[in-house]
Design a protein around this motif. Structure first.
Motif, mmCIF file in Angstrom:
data_model
loop_
_atom_site.group_PDB
_atom_site.id
_atom_site.type_symbol
_atom_site.label_atom_id
_atom_site.label_comp_id
_atom_site.label_asym_id
_atom_site.label_seq_id
_atom_site.Cartn_x
_atom_site.Cartn_y
_atom_site.Cartn_z
ATOM 1 N N ALA A 1 0.823 -1.203 0.000
ATOM 2 C CA ALA A 1 0.000 0.000 0.000
ATOM 3 C C ALA A 1 0.859 1.256 0.000
ATOM 4 C CB ALA A 1 -0.918 -0.008 1.215
ATOM 5 N N ARG A 2 2.005 1.194 0.649
ATOM 6 C CA ARG A 2 2.876 2.366 0.722
ATOM 7 C C ARG A 2 3.840 2.433 -0.459
ATOM 8 N NH1 ARG A 2 0.560 0.966 4.970
ATOM 9 N NH2 ARG A 2 0.236 2.314 6.776
ATOM 10 N N ARG A 3 4.317 1.293 -0.892
ATOM 11 C CA ARG A 3 5.287 1.309 -1.991
ATOM 12 C C ARG A 3 4.615 1.585 -3.332
ATOM 13 N NH1 ARG A 3 9.397 -3.606 -3.736
ATOM 14 N NH2 ARG A 3 10.603 -2.373 -5.207
ATOM 15 N N ALA B 1 11.287 -8.854 1.157
ATOM 16 C CA ALA B 1 10.604 -9.189 -0.094
ATOM 17 C C ALA B 1 9.899 -7.984 -0.690
ATOM 18 C CB ALA B 1 9.599 -10.321 0.155
ATOM 19 N N GLY B 2 9.337 -7.117 0.171
ATOM 20 C CA GLY B 2 8.568 -5.979 -0.324
ATOM 21 C C GLY B 2 9.381 -4.732 -0.573
ATOM 22 N N GLY B 3 10.575 -4.646 0.039
ATOM 23 C CA GLY B 3 11.416 -3.476 -0.206
ATOM 24 C C GLY B 3 10.955 -2.219 0.490
ATOM 25 N N TRP B 4 10.254 -2.370 1.619
ATOM 26 C CA TRP B 4 9.758 -1.188 2.331
ATOM 27 C C TRP B 4 9.657 -1.520 3.810
ATOM 28 C CZ3 TRP B 4 8.228 3.403 -0.229
ATOM 29 C CH2 TRP B 4 7.712 4.409 0.606
ATOM 30 N N LEU B 5 10.115 -0.614 4.661
ATOM 31 C CA LEU B 5 9.989 -0.772 6.107
ATOM 32 C C LEU B 5 8.855 0.134 6.574
ATOM 33 C CD1 LEU B 5 11.055 -1.982 8.746
ATOM 34 C CD2 LEU B 5 12.610 -0.027 8.933
ATOM 35 N N GLY C 1 16.785 -0.390 0.374
ATOM 36 C CA GLY C 1 17.591 -0.637 -0.807
ATOM 37 C C GLY C 1 18.002 -2.096 -0.903
ATOM 38 N N VAL C 2 18.729 -2.414 -1.970
ATOM 39 C CA VAL C 2 19.159 -3.797 -2.182
ATOM 40 C C VAL C 2 20.028 -4.314 -1.039
ATOM 41 C CG1 VAL C 2 20.498 -5.315 -3.687
ATOM 42 C CG2 VAL C 2 18.932 -3.636 -4.681
ATOM 43 N N PRO C 3 20.995 -3.556 -0.535
ATOM 44 C CA PRO C 3 21.804 -4.081 0.583
ATOM 45 C C PRO C 3 20.954 -4.406 1.815
ATOM 46 C CG PRO C 3 22.873 -2.182 -0.411
ATOM 47 C CD PRO C 3 21.505 -2.250 -0.997
ATOM 48 N N GLU C 4 20.023 -3.506 2.153
ATOM 49 C CA GLU C 4 19.170 -3.755 3.317
ATOM 50 C C GLU C 4 18.261 -4.961 3.087
ATOM 51 O OE1 GLU C 4 20.389 0.458 3.195
ATOM 52 O OE2 GLU C 4 19.226 -0.750 1.798
ATOM 53 N N ARG C 5 17.782 -5.125 1.880
ATOM 54 C CA ARG C 5 16.894 -6.255 1.597
ATOM 55 C C ARG C 5 17.653 -7.579 1.682
ATOM 56 N NH1 ARG C 5 13.255 -4.625 -3.597
ATOM 57 N NH2 ARG C 5 12.177 -6.539 -2.974
ATOM 58 N N LEU C 6 18.873 -7.602 1.174
ATOM 59 C CA LEU C 6 19.678 -8.822 1.280
ATOM 60 C C LEU C 6 19.989 -9.142 2.741
ATOM 61 C CD1 LEU C 6 22.162 -8.319 -1.699
ATOM 62 C CD2 LEU C 6 20.247 -9.932 -1.564
ATOM 63 N N LEU C 7 20.307 -8.106 3.514
ATOM 64 C CA LEU C 7 20.588 -8.312 4.932
ATOM 65 C C LEU C 7 19.329 -8.788 5.664
ATOM 66 C CD1 LEU C 7 22.849 -8.053 7.026
ATOM 67 C CD2 LEU C 7 22.099 -5.701 7.448
ATOM 68 N N GLY C 8 18.177 -8.235 5.274
ATOM 69 C CA GLY C 8 16.923 -8.657 5.884
ATOM 70 C C GLY C 8 16.591 -10.103 5.566
#
Length: 714
Positions: free
Chosen positions: A381-383, A641-645, A652-659
């Motif tokens: 909903a936000r992205r 998976a969604g790319g949004w906190l 970003g990609v680094p945060e998503r991979l770390l997540g």
């Protein structure tokens, strides 16, 4: 699901007030769409005398099943299964067309090529129906035919020493069951059954040094195992279909005709109508509630999609994303108490536990599954810039006050199970209550005519699964007679041990290999058959490595169910794409994103003893810790998976991979991995905060995260 309007105004045929979009496919009835994407093929639309015969047969079977609950037949459960199969198998040949591309002359009475719906039964169908009736009833007919026949006791006395007439009748029933499976589910399951049959017959010719070789069985021995043993046609799978599944399908039919399905959708819409993410939340909540009516992933997907897709489209959801959400919510119906899929009853029978205990095992995974979906809804909903949509319907409190009685029968199931009664008695009592409560709404009263329709629809809903369960006896009996289960388990574990001798690594690799094998198996055969095959082949491998029986059984169950959302078949995703008009492959990938927790949670409760807390086993402390850590893992994976906190901004990609790393590590549920996972999740959050601060100073969104139309920030 009924298309009759209730007080709130929602209808499968028209969108809720406040939207100006019609259904994606107004020319399709939801029931017709559901039939196209079920594990089973669509049946005939019967009319005239044939419809009367089939209705009489199905109602008779329903009454027998209900009678058996309180007054079991004196001859025992196997005698009842013989009668039950003799009732349902002939109906399969009348209700399902052969659907073979064979040239034939067109009779004058045959419907024209462009007419709607399949034609009625042919002469061949009637012959097969009679043959099915005779071969099914042969073991109990009190007629002496040469050295064969003689009634039920005489038939049992010949176990292991079948006479030629016994073998002939058993062979006929074998062929008829394969044809019934082909008509209802397609070619693959019969091919799998024939493969097991060939293994039983020719396995003695394999080099005896091979792990899967056996001494060999002759054809008479195989027929005896199928026809006159407790592990063949009349084994646990058919027992479950005849004792449990048929009663729950009758209950679902009664609930459906009493207006419960419509009420559940309206209540979901009313509960979230003032929320920014009302459209997505309504779809998810509807899927959970409608699972009590359908118990089928594809059917629930179509039912909720017919009503909620116009709302989702008006809110700005792309067709593929909406389709993924609908499919994931629909499949959640099979995973959710109090009416799990058919395989859950088989678990109870195989493990010798109550159905209530199986429901308890499924509770925490269900909560985590829907938590993942709801978080994904909030993120999308936000992205994606979803727009608020006004859903005009009665208030939730008003709906509950008027139609909340629909929940009573569901509550009764749990209450009756809690006092120690059987699942069969619980569902019969709930069915009677639901039928009585239907008179509180005169538009949905179960009059005698509608009650007959509910009983008939309930039994017709179990025709295909009964054929599948009886045919599954070919697989279980062959596996038992040849010892294939332990041999295959040894091969699976041996493959893992070639990589590492460390027990924890071996268990993890075995679980991953088993998950892949079950997913591939589920692409080819229906959920029930997939579970049966998986349990007899893969179950022993997990048990041999020290996995608790409940964890092993639920692991096999979840991956059997997930075949409905696993590419390349993904029946629920295909059904959702048909409703939304979205592209098929992107819809499948969106479905995988929404359903991600369901793939990881089963591995979590298999690879570590602490994971048993996810099944509600091990005391309050273990359950609380496992649930909390599991919830954190699911939340982190949803962000990855969604790319949004939520509450912060894009990742970003680094945060998503770390997540992703943090989420998978958290689900190991041991102290060291959990610590690493928590620290990784904290670093991910810090990275998103830094990214947001950088974007704010730059006066725009972060690189790689474009703002979509209408996007709102928190």
């Amino acid at each position: 699901m009924s298309s009759v309007r209730s007080s709130g105004g929602l209808s499968a045929a028209s969108p809720p007030a406040g939207t100006d979009d019609g259904p994606a496919h107004p020319h399709h009835d939801p029931h017709e769409l559901a039939a196209r994407f079920e594990d089973e093929k669509p049946g005939r639309v019967l009319t005239g005398p044939v419809d009367v015969v089939v209705t009489a047969a199905t109602v008779g079977i329903a009454l027998l099943a209900l009678w058996q609950v309180f007054f079991p037949l004196a001859q025992g459960s196997k005698y009842y299964l013989i009668i039950f199969l003799a009732g349902v198998l002939p109906v399969v040949f009348l209700a399902y067309p052969a659907d073979l591309p064979l040239p034939r002359r067109r009779a004058r009475t045959e419907a024209p090529a462009d007419s709607a719906g399949p034609t009625g039964p042919t002469v061949v169908d009637w012959v097969l129906a009679v043959a099915a009736l005779v071969s099914c009833l042969y073991p109990v007919l009190p007629l002496t035919l040469g050295s064969g026949g003689g009634g039920y006791d005489a038939f049992l006395d010949r176990q292991g020493l079948l006479v030629p007439l016994d073998v002939a009748m058993g062979t006929a029933l074998l062929l008829l069951l394969l044809e019934a499976c082909r008509r209802t589910t397609g070619w693959i399951l019969p091919a799998v059954c024939l493969l097991f049959l060939a293994y039983g017959y020719y396995g003695g010719l394999l080099p005896q040094s091979w792990p899967v070789a056996h001494a060999g069985l002759d054809f008479d021995q195989l027929v005896d195992a199928f026809y006159n043993s407790d592990s063949g046609f009349y084994g646990t799978p058919l027992d479950v279909a005849a004792s449990y599944i048929v009663l729950f399908t009758i209950y679902g039919a009664v609930l459906d005709l009493s207006g419960a399905g419509r009420f559940f959708v309206e209540l979901s819409a009313a509960a979230f109508r003032r929320s920014r993410t009302a459209a997505g939340r309504t779809a998810v909540a509807s899927g959970f509630l409608l699972g009590t009516v359908s118990g089928s992933g594809a059917a629930t997907t179509v039912s909720i999609g017919a009503v909620t897709w116009p709302i989702l489209r008006r809110a700005g959801y792309p067709a593929e994303r909406a389709g993924g959400m609908l499919a994931a919510a629909g499949v959640g119906a099979i995973l959710s108490p109090p009416t799990l899929g058919a395989a859950a009853f088989i678990i109870a029978e195989y493990l010798g536990v109550s159905y209530l205990q199986v429901l308890g095992w499924a509770t925490v995974p269900t909560i985590l599954y829907y938590l993942g979906i709801l978080l994904s809804v909030e993120i999308d909903a936000r992205r994606s810039g979803v727009r608020p949509v006004v859903i005009e319907t009665a208030s939730a409190w008003r709906l509950l006050a008027r139609f909340g009685y629909h929940f009573l029968s569901l509550i009764v199931i749990i209450a009756v199970l809690a006092v120690g009664a059987s699942a069969t008695k619980a569902v019969v009592i709930a069915t009677v209550l639901a039928a009585a409560l239907s008179f509180l709404d005169r538009r949905h009263r179960l009059t005698p005519r509608r009650l007959v329709a509910a009983l008939g629809n309930g039994v017709r809903g179990v025709l295909a699964v009964s054929a599948v369960c009886a045919a599954a006896g070919i697989i279980t009996a062959t596996t038992t007679k040849t010892g294939l289960g332990p041999q295959a388990a040894a091969l699976l574990v041996g493959g893992a041990r070639t990589v590492s001798a460390e027990p924890a690594v071996v268990l993890a690799l075995t679980a991953l290999l088993a998950a892949v094998a079950l997913s591939l198996l589920g692409l080819a055969v229906p959920v029930t058959a997939s579970f049966v095959i998986g349990w007899v082949i893969i179950g022993p491998a997990l048990l041999n490595l020290g996995v608790a029986a409940p964890a092993a059984a639920m692991f096999v169950f979840y991956f059997a169910v997930l075949s409905e959302v696993s590419p390349p078949t993904a029946l629920a995703a295909v059904a959702a794409a048909a409703v939304t008009g979205g592209r098929l492959v992107p819809t499948m990938w969106q479905t995988l994103r929404y359903a991600l927790p369901a793939y990881l949670i089963p591995i979590a409760f298999v690879i570590t003893p602490a994971g048993l807390g996810l099944l509600g086993i091990g005391g309050p402390g273990r359950i609380a810790v496992a649930g909390a850590v599991g919830a954190l893992g699911v939340a982190v994976l949803a962000v990855a998976a969604g790319g949004w906190l939520p509450g912060v901004g894009p990742a970003g990609v680094p945060e998503r991979l770390l997540g992703a790393f943090a989420g998978v590590t958290l689900l190991w549920l041991e102290p060291v991995p959990v610590t690493i996972g928590v620290l990784s999740a904290a670093v991910m959050v810090a990275g998103v905060l830094v990214r947001r601060g950088s974007a704010g100073r730059a006066g725009g969104p972060s690189a790689g995260q474009p703002v979509h139309h209408g996007e709102e920030t928190q």
